[in-house]
Design a protein around this motif. Sequence first.
Motif, PDB file in Angstrom:
ATOM      1  N   GLY A 397       0.827  -1.201   0.000  1.00 18.71           N
ATOM      2  CA  GLY A 397       0.000   0.000   0.000  1.00 18.71           C
ATOM      3  C   GLY A 397       0.854   1.241   0.000  1.00 18.71           C
ATOM      4  O   GLY A 397       2.091   1.179   0.014  1.00 18.71           O
ATOM      5  N   GLY A 398       0.199   2.392   0.027  1.00 14.14           N
ATOM      6  CA  GLY A 398       0.903   3.657  -0.060  1.00 14.14           C
ATOM      7  C   GLY A 398       1.833   3.935   1.098  1.00 14.14           C
ATOM      8  O   GLY A 398       2.812   4.678   0.946  1.00 14.14           O
ATOM      9  N   ASP A 399       1.551   3.348   2.272  1.00 15.26           N
ATOM     10  CA  ASP A 399       2.402   3.609   3.428  1.00 15.26           C
ATOM     11  C   ASP A 399       3.408   2.486   3.686  1.00 15.26           C
ATOM     12  O   ASP A 399       4.135   2.515   4.688  1.00 15.26           O
ATOM     13  N   ASN A 400       3.456   1.489   2.800  1.00 10.67           N
ATOM     14  CA  ASN A 400       4.389   0.381   3.004  1.00 10.67           C
ATOM     15  C   ASN A 400       5.827   0.874   2.925  1.00 10.67           C
ATOM     16  O   ASN A 400       6.192   1.638   2.022  1.00 10.67           O
ATOM     17  N   ALA A 401       6.661   0.422   3.866  1.00  8.42           N
ATOM     18  CA  ALA A 401       8.046   0.894   3.957  1.00  8.42           C
ATOM     19  C   ALA A 401       8.859   0.526   2.718  1.00  8.42           C
ATOM     20  O   ALA A 401       9.880   1.158   2.431  1.00  8.42           O
ATOM     21  N   MET A 402       8.432  -0.502   1.978  1.00  9.67           N
ATOM     22  CA  MET A 402       9.134  -0.920   0.761  1.00  9.67           C
ATOM     23  C   MET A 402       8.693  -0.121  -0.462  1.00  9.67           C
ATOM     24  O   MET A 402       9.260  -0.285  -1.553  1.00  9.67           O
ATOM     25  N   GLY A 403       7.656   0.701  -0.317  1.00 16.91           N
ATOM     26  CA  GLY A 403       7.132   1.409  -1.470  1.00 16.91           C
ATOM     27  C   GLY A 403       6.438   0.448  -2.426  1.00 16.91           C
ATOM     28  O   GLY A 403       5.800  -0.522  -2.010  1.00 16.91           O
ATOM     29  N   LYS A 404       6.621   0.668  -3.713  1.00 15.43           N
ATOM     30  CA  LYS A 404       5.929  -0.124  -4.724  1.00 15.43           C
ATOM     31  C   LYS A 404       6.742  -1.293  -5.253  1.00 15.43           C
ATOM     32  O   LYS A 404       6.203  -2.193  -5.898  1.00 15.43           O
ATOM     33  N   VAL A 405       8.061  -1.279  -5.012  1.00 14.78           N
ATOM     34  CA  VAL A 405       8.894  -2.330  -5.605  1.00 14.78           C
ATOM     35  C   VAL A 405      10.173  -2.501  -4.800  1.00 14.78           C
ATOM     36  O   VAL A 405      10.680  -1.551  -4.183  1.00 14.78           O
ATOM     37  N   LEU A 446      15.344   3.288 -11.882  1.00 16.90           N
ATOM     38  CA  LEU A 446      16.255   2.145 -11.826  1.00 16.90           C
ATOM     39  C   LEU A 446      15.585   0.903 -12.408  1.00 16.90           C
ATOM     40  O   LEU A 446      16.218   0.114 -13.116  1.00 16.90           O
ATOM     41  N   GLY A 447      14.289   0.731 -12.133  1.00 17.51           N
ATOM     42  CA  GLY A 447      13.557  -0.396 -12.692  1.00 17.51           C
ATOM     43  C   GLY A 447      13.523  -0.358 -14.214  1.00 17.51           C
ATOM     44  O   GLY A 447      13.657  -1.392 -14.874  1.00 17.51           O
ATOM     45  N   HIS A 448      13.359   0.831 -14.773  1.00 19.93           N
ATOM     46  CA  HIS A 448      13.354   0.971 -16.232  1.00 19.93           C
ATOM     47  C   HIS A 448      14.718   0.566 -16.793  1.00 19.93           C
ATOM     48  O   HIS A 448      14.804  -0.068 -17.851  1.00 19.93           O
ATOM     49  N   TRP A 449      15.793   0.935 -16.095  1.00 21.60           N
ATOM     50  CA  TRP A 449      17.145   0.561 -16.540  1.00 21.60           C
ATOM     51  C   TRP A 449      17.342  -0.954 -16.441  1.00 21.60           C
ATOM     52  O   TRP A 449      17.919  -1.566 -17.336  1.00 21.60           O
ATOM     53  N   PHE A 450      16.856  -1.562 -15.372  1.00 24.88           N
ATOM     54  CA  PHE A 450      16.980  -3.014 -15.210  1.00 24.88           C
ATOM     55  C   PHE A 450      16.244  -3.767 -16.319  1.00 24.88           C
ATOM     56  O   PHE A 450      16.754  -4.735 -16.886  1.00 24.88           O
ATOM     57  N   PHE A 451      15.026  -3.329 -16.622  1.00 27.24           N
ATOM     58  CA  PHE A 451      14.139  -4.103 -17.497  1.00 27.24           C
ATOM     59  C   PHE A 451      14.045  -3.561 -18.918  1.00 27.24           C
ATOM     60  O   PHE A 451      13.520  -4.237 -19.800  1.00 27.24           O
ATOM     61  N   GLY A 452      14.514  -2.329 -19.144  1.00 33.07           N
ATOM     62  CA  GLY A 452      14.400  -1.746 -20.468  1.00 33.07           C
ATOM     63  C   GLY A 452      12.997  -1.297 -20.802  1.00 33.07           C
ATOM     64  O   GLY A 452      12.671  -1.056 -21.974  1.00 33.07           O
ATOM     65  N   ARG A 453      12.165  -1.165 -19.801  1.00 33.00           N
ATOM     66  CA  ARG A 453      10.767  -0.741 -19.981  1.00 33.00           C
ATOM     67  C   ARG A 453      10.226  -0.284 -18.633  1.00 33.00           C
ATOM     68  O   ARG A 453      10.791  -0.604 -17.578  1.00 33.00           O
ATOM     69  N   PRO A 454       9.110   0.471 -18.649  1.00 30.55           N
ATOM     70  CA  PRO A 454       8.504   0.849 -17.366  1.00 30.55           C
ATOM     71  C   PRO A 454       8.061  -0.393 -16.591  1.00 30.55           C
ATOM     72  O   PRO A 454       7.588  -1.369 -17.178  1.00 30.55           O
ATOM     73  N   LEU A 455       8.243  -0.348 -15.293  1.00 30.42           N
ATOM     74  CA  LEU A 455       7.912  -1.484 -14.437  1.00 30.42           C
ATOM     75  C   LEU A 455       6.609  -1.164 -13.704  1.00 30.42           C
ATOM     76  O   LEU A 455       6.546  -0.207 -12.923  1.00 30.42           O
ATOM     77  N   LYS A 456       5.582  -1.963 -13.960  1.00 30.68           N
ATOM     78  CA  LYS A 456       4.273  -1.684 -13.368  1.00 30.68           C
ATOM     79  C   LYS A 456       3.576  -2.983 -13.004  1.00 30.68           C
ATOM     80  O   LYS A 456       3.613  -3.957 -13.761  1.00 30.68           O
ATOM     81  N   ALA A 457       2.957  -2.998 -11.831  1.00 30.22           N
ATOM     82  CA  ALA A 457       2.232  -4.193 -11.377  1.00 30.22           C
ATOM     83  C   ALA A 457       0.990  -4.401 -12.228  1.00 30.22           C
ATOM     84  O   ALA A 457       0.323  -3.448 -12.648  1.00 30.22           O
ATOM     85  N   GLU A 458       0.665  -5.664 -12.490  1.00 30.34           N
ATOM     86  CA  GLU A 458      -0.503  -5.988 -13.317  1.00 30.34           C
ATOM     87  C   GLU A 458      -1.806  -5.860 -12.535  1.00 30.34           C
ATOM     88  O   GLU A 458      -2.869  -5.704 -13.122  1.00 30.34           O
ATOM     89  N   ASP A 460      -3.426  -5.480  -8.015  1.00 32.06           N
ATOM     90  CA  ASP A 460      -3.124  -5.145  -6.620  1.00 32.06           C
ATOM     91  C   ASP A 460      -2.616  -6.352  -5.843  1.00 32.06           C
ATOM     92  O   ASP A 460      -2.351  -6.247  -4.644  1.00 32.06           O
ATOM     93  N   LYS A 461      -2.459  -7.482  -6.509  1.00 30.97           N
ATOM     94  CA  LYS A 461      -2.007  -8.688  -5.840  1.00 30.97           C
ATOM     95  C   LYS A 461      -0.635  -8.472  -5.199  1.00 30.97           C
ATOM     96  O   LYS A 461       0.280  -7.946  -5.832  1.00 30.97           O
ATOM     97  N   PRO A 462      -0.476  -8.880  -3.925  1.00 34.80           N
ATOM     98  CA  PRO A 462       0.825  -8.696  -3.261  1.00 34.80           C
ATOM     99  C   PRO A 462       1.915  -9.591  -3.865  1.00 34.80           C
ATOM    100  O   PRO A 462       1.630 -10.637  -4.455  1.00 34.80           O
ATOM    101  N   GLU A 463       3.134  -9.138  -3.720  1.00 30.05           N
ATOM    102  CA  GLU A 463       4.323  -9.932  -4.024  1.00 30.05           C
ATOM    103  C   GLU A 463       4.320 -10.522  -5.442  1.00 30.05           C
ATOM    104  O   GLU A 463       4.388 -11.727  -5.649  1.00 30.05           O
ATOM    105  N   GLN A 464       4.241  -9.652  -6.432  1.00 30.19           N
ATOM    106  CA  GLN A 464       4.346 -10.092  -7.827  1.00 30.19           C
ATOM    107  C   GLN A 464       5.823 -10.087  -8.232  1.00 30.19           C
ATOM    108  O   GLN A 464       6.462  -9.036  -8.257  1.00 30.19           O
ATOM    109  N   HIS A 465       6.365 -11.251  -8.528  1.00 34.20           N
ATOM    110  CA  HIS A 465       7.788 -11.389  -8.833  1.00 34.20           C
ATOM    111  C   HIS A 465       8.019 -11.307 -10.338  1.00 34.20           C
ATOM    112  O   HIS A 465       7.367 -12.001 -11.122  1.00 34.20           O
TER     113      HIS A 465
END
Length: 500
Positions: A397-405, A446-458, A460-465
């Motif tokens: 969620g928005g207040d999670n200490a890990m943020g979005k990724v 940094l995610g865009h650099w790692f993957f060569g594309r924008p990184l976005k969750a598909e 709201d499911k938690p822990e999408q690897h």
Amino acid sequence: MIWASALLLAPWPGQVIAQSSATSEAARTSVAAEIRSSVGGKLRDFYGPRGYWPLWIEKGKIGPQGDALIALMESADADGLKPGDYDLRALKRLKGDADANGDPKLLARADLAFSKAFAALVSDMRKPSRKLKVRYLDPEVEPKDEEPREILRAAAVVPSFVDYVKGIGWMNPFYVKLRKARTGFAERWSGLPQVALPADVRLRPGMKSGAAPLRRRLGLESGAAYDKVLAAKVKAFQGDHGLKPDGVAGTATIEALNRGDGYYDRLIALNLERARLLPGPYTRHVVVDAASARLWYFSKGAQDGTMKVVVGAKESQTPMMAGMVRYATLNPYWNVPSDLVERKLAPKMLNGASLTKLHYEALSDWSANAQRLDPANIDWRAVADGRTELRVRQLPGGDNAMGKVKFMFPNDLGIYLHDTPSRDLLAKPARQFSNGCVRLEDAQRLGHWFFGRPLKAESDKPEQHEPLPQPVPVYLTYLTAIASGDGVQFLPDVYGRDVM
């Protein structure tokens, strides 16, 4: 019309260039034939696949990369190496004979000799000369002795071999810049009188007396006044030693002056050793420096970007380690460290807080199949007293200490790179506040650099690897001396690792 006849008979510039190029290629072909007949050992593994084509010969002579290598070897003491170990005299003599004679046999001998010397220097330069406490999580990042063929192949494919040698392109930019800065730093500050200064004084510009010892320490003419010349010298010293260049000789400046030349040279040498363990910029990789709390990423021989980070506090230090970033986790949980559950969360629960409203959940154990626990059935007093260890995780969620990724390089210390909603800490000049993990200023970039594309969750499911297309090395280091302009900036030793 003699001039017209001469003009008609003379070759066009393009013809001259073509003839010169053909002659040069023929000469190199002859040298290649001589290399084929004489090369042996490990160098054959490099020359064979390239048709024994010379690496150092240009226009019938050793090219400018040869001069660059000789100059680099002559300054090898800056790398903690001995120039005499590379038989420079014989290398120079062979180059002179080959260049003057143009004989294919001599040129072949010279080409092989330069390749052998280059491979030896690169190998020695990359090899750490002291044992540093670094954890290597994967075989791919462990230091290893490279074969000559690997060193030479890397050099043979760079855009400019001359620039590669001159710029020490096989070493990390942190190493290259600090090595260069070390020379200028020594020229400015070594050899000055080692006068001990009183530690309990504070000297400032404009004072008419009391500055005589300070003037002697900085190599200025005798006197007692704190004049403009002394103030400028103090500012220069402060700027080169990572201090605020205000021209005031206060506690920190006096302490730095009293450490003496040897201390700073040893500190630079220690940080060169740390930087020596980092790969060159042609290796795609990430560097996190806990001392400056910054991150850099490199590929194709250049720095692609940098950003601020928040790293571990003194009590929960970010370790020196290296691993492979293998996947990203979108919508992550945050597994709360047990000491924080005990010190922070349990007291809130004892005061009537709701675990659910705080967006946390308690689990039965640390396994992948752990069951959720009813907060009402937990002995929070036992947790607060440290008698019971409880696994608690914060929900996405928005207040999670890990943020979005978070970006994972698997390790048993639970260290990783992650997004953060706490943006205020990133604005601070010193950013050692975390529990050891690395909070990113711009995780999406940094995610865009790692993957060569924008990184976005598909969803709201938690822990999408999401596995990286190709694992990327990440190096967590600690550089308390870095190149800054023409000088060296010394950063605070927050973790106390600079004991020498």
